[in-house]
Design a protein around this motif. Structure first.
Motif, PDB file in Angstrom:
ATOM      1  N   GLU A 124       0.829  -1.210   0.000  1.00 19.72           N
ATOM      2  CA  GLU A 124       0.000   0.000   0.000  1.00 19.72           C
ATOM      3  C   GLU A 124       0.862   1.259   0.000  1.00 19.72           C
ATOM      4  O   GLU A 124       0.569   2.222  -0.703  1.00 19.72           O
ATOM      5  CB  GLU A 124      -0.927   0.012   1.209  1.00 19.72           C
ATOM      6  N   GLN A 125       1.938   1.250   0.780  1.00 22.08           N
ATOM      7  CA  GLN A 125       2.819   2.413   0.828  1.00 22.08           C
ATOM      8  C   GLN A 125       3.534   2.624  -0.504  1.00 22.08           C
ATOM      9  O   GLN A 125       3.696   3.762  -0.960  1.00 22.08           O
ATOM     10  CB  GLN A 125       3.831   2.255   1.957  1.00 22.08           C
ATOM     11  N   ARG A 128       1.055   4.119  -3.028  1.00 27.43           N
ATOM     12  CA  ARG A 128       0.825   5.545  -2.770  1.00 27.43           C
ATOM     13  C   ARG A 128       1.949   6.400  -3.345  1.00 27.43           C
ATOM     14  O   ARG A 128       1.711   7.473  -3.888  1.00 27.43           O
ATOM     15  CB  ARG A 128       0.688   5.807  -1.274  1.00 27.43           C
ATOM     16  N   LYS A 129       3.166   5.934  -3.217  1.00 25.59           N
ATOM     17  CA  LYS A 129       4.301   6.688  -3.757  1.00 25.59           C
ATOM     18  C   LYS A 129       4.335   6.627  -5.288  1.00 25.59           C
ATOM     19  O   LYS A 129       4.647   7.618  -5.938  1.00 25.59           O
ATOM     20  CB  LYS A 129       5.613   6.132  -3.202  1.00 25.59           C
ATOM     21  N   TYR A 131       1.770   6.229  -7.313  1.00 26.44           N
ATOM     22  CA  TYR A 131       0.589   6.852  -7.915  1.00 26.44           C
ATOM     23  C   TYR A 131       0.828   8.316  -8.260  1.00 26.44           C
ATOM     24  O   TYR A 131       0.215   8.847  -9.177  1.00 26.44           O
ATOM     25  CB  TYR A 131      -0.606   6.719  -6.976  1.00 26.44           C
ATOM     26  N   THR A 139      -2.712  -0.891  -8.002  1.00 25.28           N
ATOM     27  CA  THR A 139      -2.370  -1.706  -6.846  1.00 25.28           C
ATOM     28  C   THR A 139      -1.059  -2.435  -7.116  1.00 25.28           C
ATOM     29  O   THR A 139      -0.570  -2.446  -8.239  1.00 25.28           O
ATOM     30  CB  THR A 139      -3.505  -2.702  -6.521  1.00 25.28           C
TER      31      THR A 139
END
Length: 153
Positions: A124-125, A128-129, A131, A139
């Motif tokens: 997930e981290q 986020r970076k 994206y 994902t």
């Protein structure tokens, strides 16, 4: 006056009959080809990026973590744009930068015995970076994590 009321009632009646009768005249579903059905199911495209190694320094120990990462790209056009050698290299460089930033800032990377929780949190981290520079990345999946701890001198 009666003629106007009759004409108004006929107009309203015909409008209602047309509105509700339309469902009987139109087919309920358009014919779907097998290719269209396959495209509908393939919204996310898997792009394996390979192995990444990062070093996490904690008080008293150093952890070398190797992760095998796959990212999933939304849409065929975005996948075709990134899937070339140049696009894949840019995505891999973005993943390296994201992992390096996570390793240096130590944002919530905790080495626990629950590997599945750690995989989910770390992926997930990373997403986020990624994206920020690659909005088509939706994902990521970490296939394997290998950790080696060493005592810091």
């Amino acid at each position: 006056m009666i003629k106007i009321m009759i004409i108004g009632a006929l107009v309203l009646g015909m409008g209602a009959a047309g509105y509700f009768g339309e469902q009987f005249l139109r087919s309920s579903q358009a014919p779907v080809s097998e290719a269209a059905a396959a495209r509908k199911n393939e919204l996310l495209f898997k792009m394996p990026l390979g192995d990444f190694t990062m070093q996490i320094t904690q008080p008293g120990e150093i952890i070398n973590m190797t992760i095998n990462l796959d990212v999933y790209v939304m849409g065929a056009a975005a996948f075709a744009k990134i899937n070339g050698a140049n696009g894949r290299a840019l995505l891999r460089d973005g993943a390296v930068a994201a992992i390096a930033e996570l390793a240096t800032t130590n944002l919530g990377i905790t080495v626990t015995s629950e590997e599945d929780v750690m995989k989910l949190d770390l992926s997930e981290q990373i997403v986020r970076k990624l994206y920020v520079n690659f909005p088509s990345v939706r994902t990521a999946r970490i296939n394997a994590i290998f950790m080696r701890k060493s005592v810091r001198k």
